[in-house]
Design an enzyme around this catalytic site. Structure first.
Site: not given
Ligand code: ATP
Ligand code: MG
Length: 735
Positions: A42-43, A232-233, A268, A614
């Site tokens: 997402k981030t 975000d969040e 979350q 995490r």
């Molecule tokens: P959270 O819910 O914990 O905030 P999130 O959904 O925001 O998590 P991110 O932190 O954006 O997730 O991504 C998690 C990990 O996966 C990061 O290391 C990111 O670089 C990697 N990632 C995200 N999308 C891809 C993708 N399409 N291909 C490869 N790696 C990815």
């Molecule tokens: Mg995130």
């Protein structure tokens, strides 16, 4: 289609996204909600969207408002966007936390709510001090109704966007003799006199301005300015944040579509206790009709076992949307679940495991210990210091909260803003100048009667014979000093000025000549404070930073393990994560369950989910059979969340004999037999008795207790009444 847009179709950063992530990035007209589980990117999608908006020429950076959860996350996002755009400098960002963004706005419009643009932002400590004064003036018992607790209630109202005028006078219930709403009103008035606001006000004042038809131009101006909003969040926004955002986003029919993009995960949502409303995310479609709802299901962060364990725990929550997550990563290692004797043994074990990881070449920066409660960090800190493991505590007892730092900051605050009464009160007699409480009370009483600040009261009263000549003279000198320092603000370098203030005020000398054991450390801290100011261009910028960013910056450069709370770890990821203290009462927290029942428990479970997710490669969960909480020893039992971990994904390594005389299936004879037996140390005393850890013994002076550690002939014993003590084996007998 824009020229720029067709070119950007080929942009390399888009290739690193999966199809739904691309959709989240490329749907640029109208509202977008990305609702997806942990680690699904997402981030990453939000960051790429920001880069894409800039790259495709849809907007310039000052036209985008981006809200992150922490200042650190904002910094990361800047760096990542800039990297995606090939290192181009990106200027004029509106990127930060709700508080930072609202503070920046309020500085521009402070006059519309009766403040000067150099208003002070109070921290929680100042808030409580201010309320205490008001409560004392109103003869309310501050022992029975502590200012801290009362401020917490006022903060909750602020989180909900409620001003005193929005409340019926009885809405505080019994609190403060039924007068809390009245106190809230007085508190708000005092803040104005002081030219100050608290964190909640930053948003509330902006909402007041936005809603005031007389200032419709202000909101209209932001509507024109911000073409895109990114959040975000989103699951952890409270009502005030939500209202602020909605006012900014809903531009009305003539303003074009609301280009707001929020990302979040209902699983979350962990800030309910601070007023977060997970409902905000669920009603997004209603607030922003025609919103594109995008779901991401592939987790890129964690290995199979970690993800499965997290999914298993969160599945126990009833109140959730539910989602499927999968990973194409390997299963990896199972989660380690370890039961230990007490907190000290737990810290020792974590230290050993971290050393092993280090031997295998793991980077300390990629290792974190995530605790449920702040008090847990100390034991790990002490152990890590002993072992020489570099660590940083994020969000804990922080540098800027140390007494001497707060004193020094108070001097600087009074220089920057004379009517900052709280700061002035803090240091008016530090170092001692013979200005006692009575003098301060006289000044306050006068100030209250005139509705003026402490500073102004001093100015007035030093011109009369109201005060004793000696006091008058001292106050006059102090005010002269402040006036002189203030006059140097523009001409002198701020770091030099700070050094000069600490010297001339006698504050530095006070610690230099002090015999206190911690005085040398305090002197060092003060020096560090002045040195750290180099990073800022001016005193004003530095003070703004302090008010907003209370993060420990110590050792940020070096390789170090991170110790922080689960709450602070949201959005972050580490190769290895240690999750200690999984015991009933500590985690899930008894207080949360008492206060909020089932919904409190579910929030705790979401916290467990946040913790496990995490981890990228390794997760270690531990619990202790004996825990010292707030000074008392407690017989602890493993958290229900430990039981909820799906057995196929964990490896249990509990010590034996943890729950002697108490039933727990985590003990040696239980459902989940320990895989590895810990070797018990034994000792024989002069009378020929054999002692082992866990034995019940009695001592002439301290009474009965349990042996928690054996070190030669010295025994560490948790006495039922006297707490933990170290005694010689010859002084105890088996019970
Ligand atoms: P959270 O819910 O914990 O905030 P999130 O959904 O925001 O998590 P991110 O932190 O954006 O997730 O991504 C998690 C990990 O996966 C990061 O290391 C990111 O670089 C990697 N990632 C995200 N999308 C891809 C993708 N399409 N291909 C490869 N790696 C990815
Ligand atoms: Mg995130």
């Amino acid at each position: 289609m824009h020229m720029a847009e067709s070119l950007s179709q080929e942009a390399p950063y888009l290739r690193d996204l999966n199809p739904p992530q691309r959709e989240a990035v490329e749907t640029l007209d109208g509202p977008v909600l990305v609702l997806a589980g942990a680690g699904t990117g997402k981030t990453r999608a939000l960051t790429t969207r920001l880069a894409h908006i800039l790259q495709s020429g849809r907007a310039f950076s000052p036209q985008i408002l981006a809200v992150t959860f922490t200042n650190k996350a904002a910094q990361e996002m800047k760096e990542r966007v800039s990297a995606l755009l090939g290192g181009a400098p990106v200027e004029g960002w509106w990127l930060g936390t709700f508080h930072a963004l609202a503070a920046r706005m309020l500085r521009r419009h402070a006059d519309l709510v009766g403040l000067d643009s150099n208003f002070t932002i109070l921290d929680p400590d100042d808030q409580a001090r201010l309320l205490k004064q008001i409560m004392e003036a109103a003869n309310i018992d501050t022992k029975k109704w502590t200012p801290k607790a009362m401020i917490a209630m006022i903060d909750r109202w602020k989180d909900k966007g409620l001003l005193p005028t929005d409340l019926n006078s009885d809405e505080g219930g019994e609190a403060a003799n039924g007068q809390l709403v009245g106190l809230y009103r007085l508190y708000q008035q005092r803040l104005k006199t002081l030219n100050a606001c608290d964190f909640g006000d930053l948003l509330l004042h902006m909402i007041t301005i936005f809603k005031n038809p007389a200032h419709a131009d202000v909101l209209a101006d932001y509507h024109r300015r911000f073409k895109y909003l990114l959040v975000d969040e989103y699951q952890d926004t409270n009502v005030a944040q939500y209202l602020w955002l909605r006012l900014l986003a809903q531009r009305g029919p003539e303003g074009g579509p609301s280009n707001i993009c929020c990302v979040g995960d209902d699983d979350q949502s962990i800030y309910g206790w601070r007023g977060a409303e997970v409902g905000n995310i669920l009603k997004f479609e209603k607030d922003f009709p025609g919103a594109a709802i995008i779901r991401l299901e592939q987790n890129y962060r964690s290995t199979g076992h970690i993800l499965a364990a997290a999914n298993g725990v969160i599945a126990k929550n009833e109140d959730r949307l539910g989602k499927n997550l999968f990973t194409s990563e390997e299963d990896g290692e199972k989660l380690i679940v370890r039961g230990l004797w007490d907190g000290e043994a737990e810290a020792r074990w974590v230290g050993e495991e971290i050393e092993q990881l280090q031997h295998k070449g793991w980077n300390l920066n990629q290792i974190a210990v995530l605790v449920r409660a702040g008090f847990q960090t100390r034991e790990f800190e002490e152990r890590f210091i002993q072992l020489g493991i570099h660590y940083r505590v994020i969000g804990g007892p922080r540098f800027y909260e140390r007494m001497e730092i707060r004193d020094a900051l108070a001097y600087l605050r009074v220089i920057a803003q004379p009517s900052d009464d709280l700061a002035l009160e803090r240091i008016i007699n530090v170092p001692k100048r013979g200005l006692g409480d009575a003098t301060v009370q006289t000044l306050y009483a006068y100030g209250r009667s005139k509705g003026i600040s402490l500073h102004e009261s001093i100015r007035d009263l030093t011109q009369t014979d109201e005060l004793r000549p000696k006091v008058k003279e001292t106050l006059g000198r102090l005010m002269d000093d402040f006036a002189r320092w203030r006059s140097l603000l523009d001409s002198m370098k701020h770091t030099d000025l700070a050094g000069q203030v600490l010297d001339e005020s006698g504050y530095m000398a006070m610690w230099q000549s002090s015999k206190d054991v911690d005085a040398p450390g305090r002197v060092e801290n003060l020096k560090e404070l002045v040195a750290g100011m180099e990073e800022f261009v001016s005193m004003a910028e530095f003070l703004e930073h302090i008010a907003l960013v209370m993060e420990n910056r110590d050792g940020n450069e070096a390789e170090a393990a991170t110790i922080m709370t689960l709450h602070g770890a949201k959005g972050l990821e580490f190769d290895a994560v240690f999750l200690p203290g999984w015991e009933e009462g500590l985690f899930p927290s008894q207080r949360t369950m008492d206060e909020n029942g089932l919904s409190g428990l579910e929030e705790e479970r979401r916290l467990a989910y946040v913790g496990i997710t995490r981890a990228r490669k390794r997760a270690y969960i531990s619990f202790a059979a004996n825990r010292r909480m707030y000074g008392n020893w407690i017989n602890a039992i493993p958290s229900r969340f430990v039981d909820e971990l799906p057995p196929g994904h964990v490896e249990v390594q509990s010590d034996t004999g943890l729950y002697q005389g108490r039933s727990s299936h985590w003990d040696s004879s239980g459902v989940r037999p320990p895989v590895r037996m810990a070797t018990e140390r034994k000792v024989i005393n002069a009378a020929g008795e054999v002692f082992a850890r866990g034995d019940r013994v009695s001592h002439d002076k301290f009474g009965e207790g349990t042996i928690i550690n054996i070190d030669g002939h010295k025994l560490d014993i948790a006495f039922d009444r006297g707490g933990k003590k170290r005694v010689m084996d010859s002084f105890v007998e088996k019970c």
